[in-house]
Design an enzyme around this catalytic site. Structure first.
Site, PDB file in Angstrom:
ATOM      1  N   ASP A  70      49.743  50.216  42.012  1.00 54.03           N
ATOM      2  CA  ASP A  70      50.020  48.946  42.688  1.00 54.03           C
ATOM      3  C   ASP A  70      48.920  48.699  43.710  1.00 54.03           C
ATOM      4  O   ASP A  70      48.248  49.637  44.159  1.00 54.03           O
ATOM      5  CB  ASP A  70      51.377  48.970  43.382  1.00 54.03           C
ATOM      6  N   SER A  71      48.762  47.443  44.095  1.00 56.35           N
ATOM      7  CA  SER A  71      47.767  47.116  45.112  1.00 56.35           C
ATOM      8  C   SER A  71      48.154  47.687  46.474  1.00 56.35           C
ATOM      9  O   SER A  71      47.297  47.820  47.352  1.00 56.35           O
ATOM     10  CB  SER A  71      47.594  45.600  45.219  1.00 56.35           C
ATOM     11  N   TYR A 103      46.302  41.783  46.573  1.00 58.36           N
ATOM     12  CA  TYR A 103      45.608  41.271  45.394  1.00 58.36           C
ATOM     13  C   TYR A 103      45.967  39.817  45.101  1.00 58.36           C
ATOM     14  O   TYR A 103      45.249  39.129  44.383  1.00 58.36           O
ATOM     15  CB  TYR A 103      45.977  42.102  44.166  1.00 58.36           C
ATOM     16  N   GLY A 104      47.093  39.371  45.619  1.00 57.38           N
ATOM     17  CA  GLY A 104      47.658  38.085  45.210  1.00 57.38           C
ATOM     18  C   GLY A 104      46.767  36.880  45.419  1.00 57.38           C
ATOM     19  O   GLY A 104      46.867  35.890  44.691  1.00 57.38           O
ATOM     20  N   CYS A 160      52.606  46.179  39.416  1.00 56.25           N
ATOM     21  CA  CYS A 160      52.083  45.109  40.259  1.00 56.25           C
ATOM     22  C   CYS A 160      51.996  43.859  39.402  1.00 56.25           C
ATOM     23  O   CYS A 160      51.331  43.869  38.359  1.00 56.25           O
ATOM     24  CB  CYS A 160      50.701  45.492  40.778  1.00 56.25           C
ATOM     25  N   ASN A 161      52.690  42.806  39.802  1.00 62.75           N
ATOM     26  CA  ASN A 161      52.699  41.586  38.997  1.00 62.75           C
ATOM     27  C   ASN A 161      51.319  40.937  38.934  1.00 62.75           C
ATOM     28  O   ASN A 161      50.913  40.422  37.892  1.00 62.75           O
ATOM     29  CB  ASN A 161      53.721  40.611  39.564  1.00 62.75           C
ATOM     30  N   THR A 162      50.591  40.951  40.048  1.00 68.84           N
ATOM     31  CA  THR A 162      49.275  40.325  40.057  1.00 68.84           C
ATOM     32  C   THR A 162      48.316  41.055  39.125  1.00 68.84           C
ATOM     33  O   THR A 162      47.584  40.426  38.347  1.00 68.84           O
ATOM     34  CB  THR A 162      48.692  40.297  41.486  1.00 68.84           C
ATOM     35  N   GLU A 179      54.895  43.728  54.412  1.00 69.95           N
ATOM     36  CA  GLU A 179      53.971  44.797  54.772  1.00 69.95           C
ATOM     37  C   GLU A 179      53.809  44.951  56.284  1.00 69.95           C
ATOM     38  O   GLU A 179      53.342  45.979  56.753  1.00 69.95           O
ATOM     39  CB  GLU A 179      52.620  44.571  54.097  1.00 69.95           C
ATOM     40  N   CYS A 228      57.385  39.789  42.172  1.00 75.35           N
ATOM     41  CA  CYS A 228      56.493  40.612  42.991  1.00 75.35           C
ATOM     42  C   CYS A 228      57.294  41.818  43.432  1.00 75.35           C
ATOM     43  O   CYS A 228      58.447  41.673  43.865  1.00 75.35           O
ATOM     44  CB  CYS A 228      55.967  39.841  44.208  1.00 75.35           C
ATOM     45  N   THR A 229      56.712  42.998  43.316  1.00 72.64           N
ATOM     46  CA  THR A 229      57.472  44.216  43.597  1.00 72.64           C
ATOM     47  C   THR A 229      57.708  44.449  45.084  1.00 72.64           C
ATOM     48  O   THR A 229      58.447  45.359  45.455  1.00 72.64           O
ATOM     49  CB  THR A 229      56.764  45.442  42.984  1.00 72.64           C
ATOM     50  N   HIS A 230      57.109  43.616  45.945  1.00 69.97           N
ATOM     51  CA  HIS A 230      57.432  43.663  47.374  1.00 69.97           C
ATOM     52  C   HIS A 230      58.761  42.974  47.686  1.00 69.97           C
ATOM     53  O   HIS A 230      59.434  43.310  48.659  1.00 69.97           O
ATOM     54  CB  HIS A 230      56.355  42.953  48.204  1.00 69.97           C
TER      55      HIS A 230
END
Length: 273
Positions: free
Chosen positions: A10-11, A42-43, A73-75, A158, A192-194
């Protein structure tokens, strides 16, 4: 045969929400997590930059013994996965595999929606890629997909503001915008995994009839199925139940944040790219 861990990339921290569920469902395997925190997020980056960063990290995981890598990571899944699968992996000639998180979600979304109206909440990069509408169309052409980019959500998570009063404003803003596209939306994907860390606030803004889907469980089920269908890949995955964490930025900062995403204390190592 030399065996190695399953790589999870993931980013930053978000992929840990996926790894958490994968470990819960498939605890016997070894996992090597890499967060490219030094270059996150990364988005907002270009397709070419995301591809370059993702490929570099994927190659590091391959060099560390991984035969199978999940882009949690979706992006990265939206902007880099296809190029890596179609262009880079065939050049290796060593039967390595890279999977993403968008296709597994697209494969099952039709089982949840009755109205055939689905919403996607994602980063600007994921939304711009149109990966969700494209992939969902392949499996469920009758489903209408509406997207909403939420550029403030990852910074909120974050910076540990996901539970703050200020986060409520941005959550409501984007939920309202998404639902204004269609009153018939009955299923929303956290693209998004966040975003699972914002689930409580998101649910407060949603009508009770709308299902909210996080990707951890979906990806874990998909990975289990993949390993079952590909024994030649599964037998290359080591099974000592170990978990190892790498970050490209401060390990101290990573460990502090990562424990919240993963649900357990994390002790990371620094990877210098």
């Amino acid at each position: 045969m030399q065996k190695g861990p399953i790589g999870v990339f993931d980013s930053g921290y978000g992929g840990l929400t996926v790894l958490k569920e994968v470990v819960r469902q498939l605890p016997e395997y070894d996992y090597l997590y890499l967060g490219d925190n030094a270059r996150a997020p990364y988005g907002t980056r270009s397709f070419e930059t995301v591809y370059h960063y993702t490929l570099e990290c994927v190659n590091h995981l391959f060099n560390m013994g991984c035969s199978l890598i999940v882009l949690a990571c979706n992006t990265a899944s939206a902007k880099a996965l296809r190029s890596i699968q179609q262009n880079d992996l065939p050049k290796r000639g060593d039967d390595k595999r890279v999977l993403g998180v968008i296709r597994p979600t697209a494969e099952i979304i039709g089982k949840y929606t009755r109205s055939k109206e689905v919403g996607i909440l994602g980063t600007a990069g994921t939304v711009a890629s149109k990966s969700y509408p494209i992939e969902i169309q392949k499996f469920y052409p009758e489903v209408n997909v509406y997207q909403e980019a939420c550029p403030m959500w990852v910074p909120l998570v974050e910076n540990d503001e996901y539970d703050s009063a200020g986060a409520d404003y941005f959550v409501k803003q984007h939920i309202d915008r998404l639902l204004n596209n269609s009153k018939e939306i009955d299923t929303i994907v956290l693209g998004c995994t966040h975003y699972p860390l914002l689930s409580a606030k998101i649910l407060k803004q949603l009508p009770a009839n709308i299902k909210l889907l996080s990707q951890g469980e979906i990806v874990a089920h998909s990975l289990a199925d993949y390993l079952n269908r590909h024994p030649e890949i599964e037998e290359k995955c080591s099974k000592e139940g170990s978990r190892r964490f790498l970050t490209t930025d401060s390990t101290e900062i990573f460990d502090t944040h990562a424990s919240r995403f993963f649900g357990k204390p994390v002790k990371s190592e620094l990877l210098v790219l």
